[in-house]
Motif scaffolding. Sequence first.
Motif, PDB file in Angstrom:
ATOM      1  N   ILE A 263       0.926  -1.268  -0.014  1.00 12.73           N
ATOM      2  CA  ILE A 263      -0.021  -0.040  -0.035  1.00 12.73           C
ATOM      3  C   ILE A 263       0.784   1.131   0.005  1.00 12.73           C
ATOM      4  CG2 ILE A 263      -0.444   0.392   2.547  1.00 12.73           C
ATOM      5  CD1 ILE A 263      -3.444   1.071   1.734  1.00 12.73           C
ATOM      6  N   ASN A 264       2.021   1.324   0.623  1.00 11.03           N
ATOM      7  CA  ASN A 264       2.799   2.198   0.731  1.00 11.03           C
ATOM      8  C   ASN A 264       3.305   2.667  -0.821  1.00 11.03           C
ATOM      9  OD1 ASN A 264       2.860   3.246   3.232  1.00 11.03           O
ATOM     10  ND2 ASN A 264       4.381   1.911   4.066  1.00 11.03           N
ATOM     11  N   VAL A 406      -8.740  -6.936  -2.413  1.00 12.39           N
ATOM     12  CA  VAL A 406      -9.744  -5.690  -2.206  1.00 12.39           C
ATOM     13  C   VAL A 406      -8.603  -4.548  -2.674  1.00 12.39           C
ATOM     14  CG1 VAL A 406     -10.765  -4.516  -0.639  1.00 12.39           C
ATOM     15  CG2 VAL A 406     -11.090  -6.823  -0.581  1.00 12.39           C
ATOM     16  N   LEU A 407      -7.466  -4.486  -2.258  1.00 12.48           N
ATOM     17  CA  LEU A 407      -6.661  -3.295  -2.601  1.00 12.48           C
ATOM     18  C   LEU A 407      -6.130  -3.149  -3.859  1.00 12.48           C
ATOM     19  CD1 LEU A 407      -4.620  -1.254  -1.114  1.00 12.48           C
ATOM     20  CD2 LEU A 407      -2.844  -3.209  -1.224  1.00 12.48           C
ATOM     21  N   LEU A 420      -7.570   3.397  -1.804  1.00 13.85           N
ATOM     22  CA  LEU A 420      -6.787   2.691  -1.334  1.00 13.85           C
ATOM     23  C   LEU A 420      -6.853   2.422   0.213  1.00 13.85           C
ATOM     24  CD1 LEU A 420      -3.387   3.730  -2.889  1.00 13.85           C
ATOM     25  CD2 LEU A 420      -4.384   1.682  -3.513  1.00 13.85           C
ATOM     26  N   ALA A 421      -6.998   3.633   0.989  1.00 18.35           N
ATOM     27  CA  ALA A 421      -7.196   3.615   2.329  1.00 18.35           C
ATOM     28  C   ALA A 421      -8.617   2.683   2.527  1.00 18.35           C
ATOM     29  CB  ALA A 421      -7.492   5.008   2.990  1.00 18.35           C
ATOM     30  N   THR A 427     -11.886  -4.701   4.244  1.00 17.70           N
ATOM     31  CA  THR A 427     -11.187  -6.415   4.693  1.00 17.70           C
ATOM     32  C   THR A 427     -11.535  -6.689   5.920  1.00 17.70           C
ATOM     33  OG1 THR A 427      -9.480  -6.010   3.184  1.00 17.70           O
ATOM     34  CG2 THR A 427      -9.045  -7.415   4.687  1.00 17.70           C
ATOM     35  N   ASP A 428     -11.341  -5.852   6.960  1.00 19.81           N
ATOM     36  CA  ASP A 428     -11.963  -5.976   8.284  1.00 19.81           C
ATOM     37  C   ASP A 428     -13.186  -6.797   8.669  1.00 19.81           C
ATOM     38  OD1 ASP A 428      -9.191  -5.422   9.272  1.00 19.81           O
ATOM     39  OD2 ASP A 428      -9.543  -3.298   9.914  1.00 19.81           O
TER      40      ASP A 428
END
Length: 451
Positions: A263-264, A406-407, A420-421, A427-428
């Motif tokens: 993600i970074n 998902v990302l 992205l956030a 997901t959680d």
Amino acid sequence: MKLNSKTVDIFENAPVPKAVMLNVIPSIISMLMVLVYNLADTFFIGQTKNAYMVAAVSLATPAFLLFMAVGMLFGIGGTSLISRLMGEGKRDRATHACSFCFWASAAAGIVGMLIIFLGAEPVARIVGATPDTFDYVVEYLKIVAIGIPFLVIGNAFSSIIRAEGKAGKAMVGMIIGNLANIILDPIMILGMGMNVGGAAAATTIGNVLSAIYYIAHFVSGKSTLSINPKFYKAGEGIAKGVFAIGVPASLNSMLMSASNVVINNLMTAHGDMAVAGLGVAMKVNMIAVMLLIGLGTGIQPLLGYNFGAGNRQRFKSILKFSLISAVTLSIVMTVICYAFAGPMVSAFLEEPNAYEYGMQFARIYIISGPILGVLFVMINTIQAMGAALPSLILSISRQGLLFMPVLFIFNSVFGTASALAFAQPVTDYLAAALSAVLAIVAFKKYFKEKA
């Protein structure tokens, strides 16, 4: 070796609310200290007014988390096995497991130290360092590398000590290390002008002190367990028992580290200020996450002991009370983190663009707050039962099989920084539903086998 009568009474006979709170409160305080020291690093780096340094610490964090995951392998795997063995009355085997976890974690830490110290530049590129952050990331990694053996031991034994009913000792060890880090941060970062290097040095010293405290506890002869090498034993199911739960548990953390790298890297397309904002948003979200992880890890020895003893009714009572507590705490922390996102982000970031990203991301991340408590209680319930396959499924799903698709789907379809956030809360919720199903299946299967 025997558990003392007070510990046995808490595990077996104390009223469930009292037993849970006696184990959970020290665990939550420990997590609060971890949280404060994580926030302290970012806060004092933020006082340099250099957002590139803030971004660099965020980029270096996944490499650091990787070795925390190694400690978790021996800590959670060892705690699960030791607490079940104690519940079964097999105290000698529990001692063999403790010694195995210590020496194996020490060896793994030394290997990790060499890898990060000698390979700091390639690692910096892997985690997504840009030309503006590269030197800062390398500096941070090289200094933190020195303390990796102590980091692994400290993370492992802050959990294992709880298996013998010494939640207070586990808490004190973490407080010593984290308090040292918090005190040293302003001195080294600002007072001595060491900047990123000061944050890394303070973190390293804190890890060393925590590990020394835990080692002193075992060599003092006051523990019912031992790290004496003469008790070291990997065979007879010891290593297998530790790895059966420890590998899935650490795999989740390793995948979290990998997902942070991904993600970074994706976020760098939106600029270094977006990376800095994301790093701070993750820190704000950690306020809720750490408290709820503390609740989950606190109940694991209780659940493991009663599972080992075959006490189905007490196991269920502990789980029910823990779930009610987790949901209540989740809701409270969600409200707090959402309402005070602005002041919390502004404490770390003053650059307007970075602040806007941080504020936006923080409120997106806390969307998963209401179900995080259930997720972490279920994860620790599965681990307490020694349910290796359900634990493995959940571990590779949350930060791997669920998060990564998902990302990438959100990045491909929407292509925005906020998308992205959003991948994490989505997901959680999926992971929480999966954890509940797996916990129910494991409970029915494993208690049936013990009957």
